[in-house]
Design an enzyme around this catalytic site. Structure first.
Site, short mmCIF file in Angstrom:
data_model
loop_
_atom_site.label_atom_id
_atom_site.label_comp_id
_atom_site.label_asym_id
_atom_site.label_seq_id
_atom_site.Cartn_x
_atom_site.Cartn_y
_atom_site.Cartn_z
N HIS A 68 4.15 -1.06 3.76
CA HIS A 68 3.09 0.04 3.24
C HIS A 68 3.96 1.43 3.16
CE1 HIS A 68 -0.01 3.19 4.02
NE2 HIS A 68 0.83 3.49 4.74
N SER B 109 0.65 -0.53 -0.06
CA SER B 109 -0.29 0.15 0.29
C SER B 109 1.31 1.44 -0.21
CB SER B 109 -0.68 -0.25 1.41
OG SER B 109 -0.25 -0.13 2.19
N PHE C 75 13.12 15.05 10.93
CA PHE C 75 11.12 14.09 11.36
C PHE C 75 11.10 13.22 12.55
CE2 PHE C 75 7.44 11.69 9.71
CZ PHE C 75 6.58 12.59 10.40
N ASP D 288 -1.52 13.45 16.35
CA ASP D 288 -0.71 14.43 17.66
C ASP D 288 -0.93 15.73 17.38
OD1 ASP D 288 1.46 12.26 18.74
OD2 ASP D 288 2.29 12.86 16.47
N GLU E 108 1.49 5.51 0.73
CA GLU E 108 0.52 6.49 1.89
C GLU E 108 1.08 8.35 1.08
OE1 GLU E 108 1.06 6.57 6.16
OE2 GLU E 108 1.55 8.63 6.34
P1 FAD Z 1 -2.29 5.56 20.18
O1 FAD Z 1 -2.29 3.83 19.94
O2 FAD Z 1 -3.36 5.66 21.08
O3 FAD Z 1 -0.79 5.33 21.71
C1 FAD Z 1 -0.41 6.58 22.02
C2 FAD Z 1 0.68 6.59 22.78
O4 FAD Z 1 -0.27 6.65 24.58
C3 FAD Z 1 1.33 5.36 23.32
O5 FAD Z 1 2.52 5.64 23.75
C4 FAD Z 1 0.88 4.54 23.47
O6 FAD Z 1 1.35 3.04 24.31
C5 FAD Z 1 -0.39 5.96 24.92
N1 FAD Z 1 -1.21 4.32 25.77
C6 FAD Z 1 -2.09 4.43 24.58
N2 FAD Z 1 -3.21 3.50 25.47
C7 FAD Z 1 -2.77 3.71 27.05
C8 FAD Z 1 -3.75 3.52 28.17
N3 FAD Z 1 -5.08 3.44 27.79
N4 FAD Z 1 -3.26 4.73 29.37
C9 FAD Z 1 -1.73 5.09 28.93
N5 FAD Z 1 -0.87 5.26 27.71
C10 FAD Z 1 -1.17 4.51 26.08
N6 FAD Z 1 -1.34 11.20 12.98
C11 FAD Z 1 -1.56 12.01 12.34
O7 FAD Z 1 -1.96 12.66 13.13
N7 FAD Z 1 -2.52 11.83 10.94
C12 FAD Z 1 -1.93 10.57 10.38
O8 FAD Z 1 -3.14 10.93 9.69
C13 FAD Z 1 -1.31 9.75 11.09
N8 FAD Z 1 -0.86 8.79 9.96
C14 FAD Z 1 -0.36 7.66 11.06
C15 FAD Z 1 0.01 6.57 9.98
C16 FAD Z 1 0.90 5.77 10.09
C17 FAD Z 1 0.97 3.68 9.85
C18 FAD Z 1 1.54 5.35 11.67
C19 FAD Z 1 2.63 4.89 12.49
C20 FAD Z 1 1.54 6.79 12.52
C21 FAD Z 1 0.67 8.36 12.12
N9 FAD Z 1 0.09 8.99 13.02
C22 FAD Z 1 -0.31 10.05 12.47
C23 FAD Z 1 0.90 9.42 13.90
C24 FAD Z 1 0.34 9.13 15.68
O9 FAD Z 1 -1.26 9.28 15.72
C25 FAD Z 1 1.29 9.84 16.81
O10 FAD Z 1 2.14 8.48 16.24
C26 FAD Z 1 -0.50 9.22 18.14
O11 FAD Z 1 1.53 9.08 18.55
C27 FAD Z 1 0.20 8.43 18.25
O12 FAD Z 1 -0.88 7.59 17.73
P2 FAD Z 1 -1.26 6.14 17.70
O13 FAD Z 1 -3.08 5.87 17.01
O14 FAD Z 1 -0.27 5.36 17.75
O15 FAD Z 1 -1.93 6.09 19.43
#
Ligand code: FAD
Length: 282
Positions: A261, A9, A211, A103, A11
């Site tokens: 990806h 895929s 980055f 973020d 991005e």
């Molecule tokens: P989560 O899975 O919620 O984790 C975030 C943090 O919180 C981690 O440190 C985790 O250990 C911690 N955590 C999770 N659950 C709990 C809990 N219950 N209690 C305490 N701590 C917890 N960002 C954007 O803004 N837009 C995008 O389109 C985008 N696309 C992305 C695509 C990919 C493939 C990747 C890998 C990242 C992308 N990001 C994007 C970045 C991402 O949003 C950031 O890395 C963000 O900081 C974490 O997102 P997450 O979904 O992994 O969060």
């Protein structure tokens, strides 16, 4: 190793200008020939790119001949806004979502969202749309920068997967061992969804360093040193970067990674070059 079909895929980010949109159309036409499983489109947390992301997603879905997979982040959005977007995607035949926390840009605090973590968003998507969407989640082989430690991050990943995710895409990395270690850990914890490595071509090294520092991806010292040694010789740096990332992809695929990806940075050539070097089908 099972001979199942590998997942590929690509991005994109939503372009900011008309010229950027025209360029992306050309890029996706070039990459569509490779028949990826989907083109994903990033989403600015807090809805900052909502209209541009939506427009790009719908155009890809309508015109490209490939499926579009919108990213969706929950940190600064209300449930009502997210539900509305999900309905729009569903009504336009979209079947894939990349579900994230997001973020927020600095200065926006933690936002006014009703969901704090991506696991809440995965649960919300399942609760509101059932099995309609194939849900991808993010994975961090080198540990998410805000996690307390690797074990805590893996426990959170496992919890997130169990809310109803179908597969995961990783943050980019340049050390294949971190990926295999991560996959082994989550499998031991009872999660066997495919974890697709996210591949970042080395295009602009200065930007990549900046980055990577922000998102916690490590650029090994030997790569930094070698690229620095080329000074102004951009062609040699470029050749070396391509060689490094090709080698990484080979290692991952040989080791059993279920696909790749590509973070295209809205450019076709760097991804095409990797594709050619890997001898992948056209
Ligand atoms: P989560 O899975 O919620 O984790 C975030 C943090 O919180 C981690 O440190 C985790 O250990 C911690 N955590 C999770 N659950 C709990 C809990 N219950 N209690 C305490 N701590 C917890 N960002 C954007 O803004 N837009 C995008 O389109 C985008 N696309 C992305 C695509 C990919 C493939 C990747 C890998 C990242 C992308 N990001 C994007 C970045 C991402 O949003 C950031 O890395 C963000 O900081 C974490 O997102 P997450 O979904 O992994 O969060």
């Amino acid at each position: 190793m099972p001979t199942t079909k590998k997942h590929f895929s690509f991005e994109f980010f939503p372009p900011k200008t008309d010229a950027g949109a025209d360029k992306l159309r050309e890029v996706r036409k070039t990459l569509a020939v490779l028949k990826p499983e989907f083109f994903s489109v990033t989403y600015g947390a807090g809805g900052s790119t909502r209209d541009r992301s939506l427009g790009t997603v719908l155009e890809i879905q309508r015109d490209s001949g490939c499926a579009a997979a919108p990213h969706l982040s929950c940190i600064g959005d209300s449930k009502a806004d997210l539900a509305e977007l999900l309905t729009t995607y569903k009504n336009n035949g979209i079947r894939h979502i990349v579900a994230l926390r997001g973020d927020l840009p600095s200065g926006m605090g933690m936002g006014s969202g009703e969901m704090a973590y991506a696991s809440d968003l995965v649960r919300f998507i399942r609760d509101t749309t059932g099995d309609h969407f194939h849900i991808e989640i993010a994975a961090y082989p080198e540990c998410h920068p805000q996690a307390l430690n690797m074990d805590a991050d893996i426990a959170h990943f496992v919890h997130k997967a169990k809310q109803g995710a179908n597969s995961a895409i990783t943050q980019y990395f340049f050390n294949a061992d971190s990926y295999f270690h991560f996959v082994e850990k989550v499998q031991k914890a009872g999660v066997d969804i495919p974890v697709i490595p996210g591949i970042m071509p080395i295009i602009n090294f200065t930007n990549l360093v900046r980055f990577s520092d922000a998102c916690g991806a490590e650029i090994p010292r030997w790569i930094r040193r070698q690229i620095a040694s080329y000074g102004d010789d951009a062609a040699s740096a470029h050749r070396f970067g391509e060689e490094v990332v090709t080698g990484l992809c080979e290692q991952l695929l040989k080791g059993g990674a279920p696909g790749l990806h590509f973070y295209t940075m809205n450019q076709a050539e760097p991804t095409l070059a990797l594709w050619r070097n890997l001898g992948l089908p056209r």
